[in-house]
Design a protein around this motif. Structure first.
Motif, PDB file in Angstrom:
ATOM      1  N   HIS A   1       0.839  -1.209   0.000  1.00  0.00           N
ATOM      2  CA  HIS A   1       0.000   0.000   0.000  1.00  0.00           C
ATOM      3  C   HIS A   1       0.874   1.260   0.000  1.00  0.00           C
ATOM      4  N   ARG A  17       2.316   1.798  -3.451  1.00  0.00           N
ATOM      5  CA  ARG A  17       1.323   2.340  -4.400  1.00  0.00           C
ATOM      6  C   ARG A  17       1.031   3.808  -4.086  1.00  0.00           C
ATOM      7  N   ARG A  39     -14.046   6.271 -17.663  1.00  0.00           N
ATOM      8  CA  ARG A  39     -13.065   7.004 -16.851  1.00  0.00           C
ATOM      9  C   ARG A  39     -11.903   7.541 -17.698  1.00  0.00           C
ATOM     10  N   LYS A  42      -4.321   6.192  -7.896  1.00  0.00           N
ATOM     11  CA  LYS A  42      -5.471   6.025  -6.993  1.00  0.00           C
ATOM     12  C   LYS A  42      -5.952   7.417  -6.572  1.00  0.00           C
ATOM     13  N   ASN A  97     -16.624   6.683 -11.298  1.00  0.00           N
ATOM     14  CA  ASN A  97     -16.842   5.451 -10.526  1.00  0.00           C
ATOM     15  C   ASN A  97     -18.139   5.533  -9.736  1.00  0.00           C
ATOM     16  N   GLU A 139     -11.719  -3.261 -15.269  1.00  0.00           N
ATOM     17  CA  GLU A 139     -11.884  -3.646 -13.859  1.00  0.00           C
ATOM     18  C   GLU A 139     -13.304  -3.340 -13.434  1.00  0.00           C
ATOM     19  N   GLY A 140     -13.584  -3.459 -12.125  1.00  0.00           N
ATOM     20  CA  GLY A 140     -14.890  -3.067 -11.617  1.00  0.00           C
ATOM     21  C   GLY A 140     -14.857  -1.590 -11.240  1.00  0.00           C
ATOM     22  N   SER A 141     -16.021  -1.011 -10.893  1.00  0.00           N
ATOM     23  CA  SER A 141     -16.020   0.421 -10.555  1.00  0.00           C
ATOM     24  C   SER A 141     -15.272   0.666  -9.249  1.00  0.00           C
ATOM     25  N   SER A 142     -15.124  -0.368  -8.397  1.00  0.00           N
ATOM     26  CA  SER A 142     -14.240  -0.233  -7.220  1.00  0.00           C
ATOM     27  C   SER A 142     -13.623  -1.594  -6.875  1.00  0.00           C
ATOM     28  N   ASN A 155     -11.041  -5.135  -8.775  1.00  0.00           N
ATOM     29  CA  ASN A 155     -10.423  -5.790  -9.933  1.00  0.00           C
ATOM     30  C   ASN A 155     -11.244  -7.020 -10.312  1.00  0.00           C
ATOM     31  N   LEU A 162      -6.355  -0.075 -11.845  1.00  0.00           N
ATOM     32  CA  LEU A 162      -5.617   0.108 -10.600  1.00  0.00           C
ATOM     33  C   LEU A 162      -4.886  -1.197 -10.264  1.00  0.00           C
ATOM     34  N   THR A 212      -5.223  -6.522  -3.406  1.00  0.00           N
ATOM     35  CA  THR A 212      -5.882  -7.826  -3.264  1.00  0.00           C
ATOM     36  C   THR A 212      -5.659  -8.657  -4.523  1.00  0.00           C
ATOM     37  N   THR A 255     -12.231  -8.450  -6.709  1.00  0.00           N
ATOM     38  CA  THR A 255     -11.376  -8.355  -5.513  1.00  0.00           C
ATOM     39  C   THR A 255     -11.230  -6.896  -5.094  1.00  0.00           C
ATOM     40  N   SER A 256     -11.196  -6.669  -3.785  1.00  0.00           N
ATOM     41  CA  SER A 256     -10.870  -5.336  -3.257  1.00  0.00           C
ATOM     42  C   SER A 256     -10.518  -5.462  -1.788  1.00  0.00           C
ATOM     43  N   THR A 273     -11.738  -3.937   0.700  1.00  0.00           N
ATOM     44  CA  THR A 273     -12.868  -3.967   1.626  1.00  0.00           C
ATOM     45  C   THR A 273     -13.653  -5.273   1.524  1.00  0.00           C
TER      46      THR A 273
HETATM   47  N1  PDD Z   1     -11.148   0.564  -4.099  1.00  0.00           N
HETATM   48  N2  PDD Z   1      -9.975  -0.925  -8.831  1.00  0.00           N
HETATM   49  C1  PDD Z   1     -10.603   0.164  -8.374  1.00  0.00           C
HETATM   50  C2  PDD Z   1     -11.140   1.152  -9.350  1.00  0.00           C
HETATM   51  C3  PDD Z   1     -10.770   0.351  -6.982  1.00  0.00           C
HETATM   52  O1  PDD Z   1     -11.382   1.451  -6.520  1.00  0.00           O
HETATM   53  C4  PDD Z   1     -10.277  -0.628  -6.081  1.00  0.00           C
HETATM   54  C5  PDD Z   1     -10.401  -0.510  -4.596  1.00  0.00           C
HETATM   55  C6  PDD Z   1      -9.627  -1.763  -6.614  1.00  0.00           C
HETATM   56  C7  PDD Z   1      -9.063  -2.848  -5.737  1.00  0.00           C
HETATM   57  O2  PDD Z   1      -7.847  -2.451  -5.154  1.00  0.00           O
HETATM   58  P1  PDD Z   1      -7.378  -3.012  -3.729  1.00  0.00           P
HETATM   59  O3  PDD Z   1      -7.378  -4.473  -3.827  1.00  0.00           O
HETATM   60  O4  PDD Z   1      -6.015  -2.438  -3.536  1.00  0.00           O
HETATM   61  O5  PDD Z   1      -8.375  -2.510  -2.702  1.00  0.00           O
HETATM   62  C8  PDD Z   1      -9.481  -1.868  -7.998  1.00  0.00           C
HETATM   63  C9  PDD Z   1     -11.162   0.885  -2.700  1.00  0.00           C
HETATM   64  C10 PDD Z   1     -11.360  -0.271  -1.779  1.00  0.00           C
HETATM   65  C11 PDD Z   1     -12.146   2.024  -2.482  1.00  0.00           C
HETATM   66  O6  PDD Z   1     -12.163   2.905  -3.325  1.00  0.00           O
HETATM   67  O7  PDD Z   1     -12.855   2.040  -1.463  1.00  0.00           O
END
Ligand code: PDD
Length: 277
Positions: free
Chosen positions: A43, A46, A135, A142, A149, A174-177, A179, A198, A202, A236-237, A239
């Protein structure tokens, strides 16, 4: 906030903070398990990359960040938390697009409770919809400028889904928040690192664990039409860890249940999460 610990409700930024005016800021979300931040080195690396990419000097070295987080976690009672960190370019007397010559970043960090794994999600999976990736071209940063998003998540919600899976130029990003991973005939695939996604912490943990246990996996471009043909889709994320998508655009993924490869990966990832960092 800027080195001072105070109740969340009392924390204030000036209205001239560039994080507020321009979304001129970067952030991290770090999951904390039993008081320990997960993969903190990754972290912090990044965060350093995001800061360098938008030309904000890193306000702390790694030891400084670690000490700050340790105290923040302690003051929040430890346990399982989600640590949010944001660094903005700071507040200056005038609103001006040009970068200030004397950067004085604003540092904000707070903890929230982290809801544990939702048994329903693991039992039945979640639903997702495919949406065009609207986007910008620097999604590896980040950035807190998350309006696309937020809107994509709102549209997914309107469609009764939990997440939007994004497609650009015919390929999954990827997803909106989160992978995205797909499984076909027992082989796992996820899009390669590029400015279009991103570099999820995870995601990296899942790839490492898969390789360590000889689960076949590849980082490769995924054509949008592979989604409909996938046996399994995962997101995956930090949270939500790793969770299965069982409905895509209203159609079952595979047999519509969380798949066997996901079940195995989730157990392997769980063992990794249980190890102290
Ligand atoms: N979001 N891609 C995007 C666009 C994200 O916003 C996130 C995580 C990830 C996953 O990354 P990581 O595994 O490092 O959490 C991928 C965080 C959790 C958020 O915005 O709350």
């Amino acid at each position: 906030m800027n080195g001072t610990f105070l109740p969340l409700a009392e924390a204030r930024v000036p209205v001239t903070d560039r994080g507020l005016l321009f979304g001129d800021a970067v952030y991290e979300v770090i999951p904390v398990y039993r008081g320990n931040p997960f993969r903190l080195d990754a972290h912090l690396r990044r965060l350093a990359r995001s800061l360098a990419a938008i030309r904000i000097p890193n306000p702390h070295d790694d030891a400084g960040w670690r000490a700050l987080f340790r105290e923040l976690i302690e003051r929040n009672g430890g346990g399982d938390l989600s640590l949010y960190l944001q660094v903005t370019r700071g507040a200056y007397p005038r609103r001006d697009h040009r970068l200030p010559p004397d950067p004085r970043p604003t540092v904000i960090a707070f903890c929230q409770s982290r809801p544990g794994a939702d048994p329903d999600t693991f039992e039945s999976g979640v639903s997702a919809v495919v949406q065009p990736d609207i986007r910008w071209a620097r999604c590896e940063i980040k950035s807190t400028a998350l309006l696309p998003n937020v809107l994509l998540a709102a549209e997914a919600h309107d469609a009764g889904a939990n997440e939007a899976i994004l497609v650009r130029d015919g390929h999954v990003t990827e997803g909106s928040s989160s992978n995205v991973f797909v499984v076909r005939d027992g082989t796992v695939a996820t899009p390669p690192l590029a400015p279009s996604i991103l570099a999820g912490i995870t995601r990296e943990a899942v790839l490492e664990v898969a390789r360590a246990h000889a689960v076949p996996c590849a980082e490769r471009d995924i054509a949008a039409d592979e989604l409909a043909a996938a046996d399994e889709i995962w997101l995956t994320s930090s949270t939500r860890e790793i969770y299965p998508v069982t409905t895509l655009d209203g159609v079952p993924v595979g047999d519509g249940r969380p798949g066997p490869v996901w079940t195995r990966m989730r157990a392997l990832l769980q063992a990794d999460l249980d190890e102290p960092d």
